[in-house]
Design an enzyme around this catalytic site. Sequence first.
Site, PDB file in Angstrom:
ATOM      1  N   HIS A  89       0.117 -15.028 -66.535  1.00  0.00           N
ATOM      2  CA  HIS A  89      -1.328 -15.257 -66.719  1.00  0.00           C
ATOM      3  C   HIS A  89      -1.652 -15.269 -68.210  1.00  0.00           C
ATOM      4  CE1 HIS A  89      -5.647 -14.706 -66.498  1.00  0.00           C
ATOM      5  NE2 HIS A  89      -5.499 -13.637 -67.246  1.00  0.00           N
TER       6      HIS A  89
ATOM      7  N   TYR B 242       3.853  -9.714 -58.732  1.00  0.00           N
ATOM      8  CA  TYR B 242       3.046 -10.227 -57.609  1.00  0.00           C
ATOM      9  C   TYR B 242       3.505 -11.577 -57.057  1.00  0.00           C
ATOM     10  CZ  TYR B 242       0.827 -12.611 -61.574  1.00  0.00           C
ATOM     11  OH  TYR B 242       0.610 -13.344 -62.712  1.00  0.00           O
TER      12      TYR B 242
ATOM     13  N   ARG C 250       0.590 -22.365 -62.190  1.00  0.00           N
ATOM     14  CA  ARG C 250       0.894 -21.789 -63.510  1.00  0.00           C
ATOM     15  C   ARG C 250       2.326 -21.298 -63.467  1.00  0.00           C
ATOM     16  NH1 ARG C 250       0.589 -16.385 -63.805  1.00  0.00           N
ATOM     17  NH2 ARG C 250      -1.278 -15.791 -62.694  1.00  0.00           N
TER      18      ARG C 250
END
Length: 363
Positions: free
Chosen positions: A260, A269, A256
Amino acid sequence: MYFDAFDPLRGERLEILDKEGAVREELRPPVSDEEIKRLYVRLTVMRAADRTALHLQREGRMGTYAPVWGQEACQASAAVLREGDWLVPSYREMGAMMLRGVPLATIYRYWMGDEWGNALPEALHVLPVSIPVGSQPLHAVGIAWAQQLRKQKAAVLVYFGDGASSEGEVHEAMNFAGVFRLPVVFFCQNNHFAISVPRSRQSAARTIAQRALGYGFPGLQLYGNDLLAVWGAVNEALEEAREGKGPKLIEALTYRFGPHTTADDPTQYRSEEEVARNLPYDPLLRLRVYLKARGLWSEEEETEIVAAARAEVEQAVAEAESGIRADPSDLFDYTYETLTPCLARQKAEFLAAGRFGQGGSHG
Ligand SMILES: Cc1ncc(C[n+]2csc(CCOP(=O)(O)OP(=O)(O)O)c2C)c(N)n1
């Protein structure tokens, strides 16, 4: 042929079209160059639609949205479905839904907060967006069971993520599908993250695909940014499902590129270097190299394809925004068939306050 040839337990992975555009001809699925070109054009529309959704959210014209960017070749799997088959999406399948024929304006309307965007044309056999992680594989299995009982030669394609794969319902769904040899294809898009949680924290198994063995049906890991691998494996799995040969699990490795959802900040992260390292594996780039080598793509044509994609998306935005039919009280009318006493009280209170909350408490 793919499911027999690649062993997920040994980490073997199907890849047919590589980054340089080379094709392993012996593995090539029965999909014509014309169809690949047609899909490339639709994936360009998908990407434009996805980027536009992100902009609309940033402008306050859309609610939280889950981008597809990077996972377009995975979503092209929906193009392999036939009439009568079923598509069961999670929340990240805007692209798959578009390819199945759901109007983009309808999909946009859902993300704009209008539940009418979940009223999908029935003949398409597409379930509404499913937000609870891992819940939809059970619905897919229910549909597949019904198809089997009705002796219909149709299969179900259900999408979920690597994070969802460690939800209890996904285990139940796969176990049930294995026992009853149901016509369902489990398509796990392993994009390496469940929001901020990496794949390594979801399962100690080497691959997600190998779990299929425990349920008594074949599993295959493939490279999800390779359209040919996706097309071939999904085609084989759907065909065999329709013929009564039971379920299959496909783990499609992808990445991705974006957040998100629009509510996420991925820099918390993962590093920007990591994203940059993955960008050359863009599924559309790979297709471009393939098509160019066959005289089916040029820079000039790309300009036209992109312009046409933008126009199509703009038209869908205009249609979505002018056709919003949502009323906040829909929340009460369409969540439960029969309202609980508490919700009935809340609805009455809500309506008494004049619908849009002039001073009332809407709990
Ligand atoms: C049952 C449930 N738990 C938690 C959430 C919050 N949530 C939304 S998406 C998500 C991560 C899912 O990751 P994955 O299954 O890998 O799919 P991806 O979003 O990466 O496509 C979580 C935890 C939810 N929607 N439903």
